[in-house]
Design a protein around this motif. Structure first.
Motif, PDB file in Angstrom:
ATOM      1  N   GLU A 120      -2.267  -7.825  -3.474  1.00  0.00           N
ATOM      2  CA  GLU A 120      -2.824  -6.468  -4.048  1.00  0.00           C
ATOM      3  C   GLU A 120      -1.692  -5.402  -3.100  1.00  0.00           C
ATOM      4  OE1 GLU A 120      -6.677  -6.432  -2.712  1.00  0.00           O
ATOM      5  OE2 GLU A 120      -7.348  -7.543  -4.542  1.00  0.00           O
ATOM      6  N   ILE A 130      -6.303  -0.572  -7.172  1.00  0.00           N
ATOM      7  CA  ILE A 130      -5.610  -1.688  -6.710  1.00  0.00           C
ATOM      8  C   ILE A 130      -4.549  -2.172  -7.606  1.00  0.00           C
ATOM      9  CG2 ILE A 130      -5.873  -4.162  -5.652  1.00  0.00           C
ATOM     10  CD1 ILE A 130      -8.616  -2.967  -4.788  1.00  0.00           C
ATOM     11  N   HIS A 176      -2.444  -1.215  -2.919  1.00  0.00           N
ATOM     12  CA  HIS A 176      -2.997   0.208  -3.063  1.00  0.00           C
ATOM     13  C   HIS A 176      -2.643   1.278  -3.057  1.00  0.00           C
ATOM     14  CE1 HIS A 176      -6.896  -2.425  -1.504  1.00  0.00           C
ATOM     15  NE2 HIS A 176      -5.969  -3.197  -1.293  1.00  0.00           N
ATOM     16  N   GLN A 201       0.730  -1.220   0.065  1.00  0.00           N
ATOM     17  CA  GLN A 201       0.029   0.082   0.106  1.00  0.00           C
ATOM     18  C   GLN A 201       0.843   1.330  -0.259  1.00  0.00           C
ATOM     19  OE1 GLN A 201      -3.976   1.144   2.057  1.00  0.00           O
ATOM     20  NE2 GLN A 201      -2.336   1.324   3.633  1.00  0.00           N
TER      21      GLN A 201
END
Length: 317
Positions: free
Chosen positions: A163, A147, A165, A84
């Motif tokens: 993933e 994403i 972000h 992220q």
């Protein structure tokens, strides 16, 4: 002159290697240099790569190991994946790098996806790829949020990363305009408006009384709406008098912004008022307040009512 411990070391190392690598034990006796080099490889962080390299066997004709070369084909294995990334809207950040790196033989090739759709890097001028990593230069909050995932492929398989972000958090500042004084009779209820600035970040509202960090604590008389940020005070007392400051905290970046103070005073133009038989009025619609505690999901439903104009209070069940 040979050290007395060398035969023991050689015997111990050779016995370990014989168990792990029977093919390494064949052939002529090995020199101490051979064994130590192979042992160092086995106990290194690159253990799996050693197994796939020419160091999985020792040449009996030479005292040095075979050149390190990938001789075994295998599918991709991630050693770096995207995570992220939080980008405050008011930052001067000019470049974002999403990391992606994998081992494999043959060397893997990479592709990138945003929100499940393949990115065509040849048509995206702000996007480039270095190795397996994706670079966005410069990032744009209107089109780059989402994403991201990368895939690594070779003839022996394809793997998809976790993933990553990319989020742009925006938390504006309060207006510098001074706020008017709110006057109320003792025993009445009052609502102090927060009037928060524009924001896209996930925020938490709070209030400060007079001086930071003297926070207003919620209790049976005081309630802070996490929807509007407004502060509700029931049955105002002399101890409630002061300057109230609304506070917004970005839960991701921890940035905080403070409003100008709102003075609260008591009016002296009438006697103490008691609550009359007046039907309650709904001030805020019920809203969900979801939190986690020791692995359990706690859900509370909150609303605020006022018996106009004397009493206001919040209730969560």
């Amino acid at each position: 002159m040979q050290s007395p411990w060398q035969p023991l070391l050689l015997l111990s190392a050779t016995s370990i290697l014989t168990e792990l690598y029977p093919e390494a034990a064949s052939g002529s006796p090995h020199s101490c240099t051979d064994v130590l080099q192979l042992k160092a490889c086995l106990y290194s962080a690159a253990f799996r790569r050693c197994r796939r390299s020419g160091l999985t066997a020792i040449s009996s004709a030479h005292s040095t190991p075979r050149p390190v070369a990938e001789t075994q084909s295998y599918g991709p294995e991630f050693i770096n994946q995207p995570h992220q990334i939080l980008i405050p809207a008011d930052t001067a950040l000019t470049k974002v790098t999403l990391k992606c790196e994998a081992l494999g033989n043959p060397t893997p090739t990479y592709r990138w996806f945003r929100n499940g759709s393949l990115l065509d890097l040849e048509t995206l001028s702000r996007y480039s790829q270095v190795g397996g990593s994706l670079i966005i230069d410069p990032p744009d909050h209107t089109s780059d949020s989402g994403i991201y995932q990368c895939s690594a492929s070779n003839p022996f398989g394809t793997i998809l990363s976790q993933e990553g972000h990319v989020r742009f958090t925006r938390l504006g500042n309060f207006s510098d305009h001074s706020r008017g004084t709110v006057s109320v009779r003792e025993g009445q209820g009052v609502v102090l408006m927060c009037s928060p600035p524009p924001h896209t970040a996930e925020v938490r509202y709070g209030w400060v009384l007079n001086l930071f960090p003297s926070y207003v604590e919620e209790d049976s008389r005081r309630y802070i709406s996490q929807v509007t940020g407004n502060l509700y005070i029931a049955k105002v007392q002399p101890s409630d008098v002061g300057a109230y400051i609304c506070l917004l905290k970005d839960l991701l970046t921890r940035r905080r912004v403070l409003s100008p103070p709102t003075p609260l005073t008591l009016r002296n133009d009438g006697e103490f008022l008691y609550a009359a038989a007046v039907s309650p009025s709904l001030l805020s619609l019920p809203h969900w307040n979801i939190s986690m505690k020791q692995g359990r999901r706690l859900v509370s439903l909150c609303c605020t009512v006022q018996v106009i104009p004397y009493l206001c209070a919040g209730l969560c069940v």
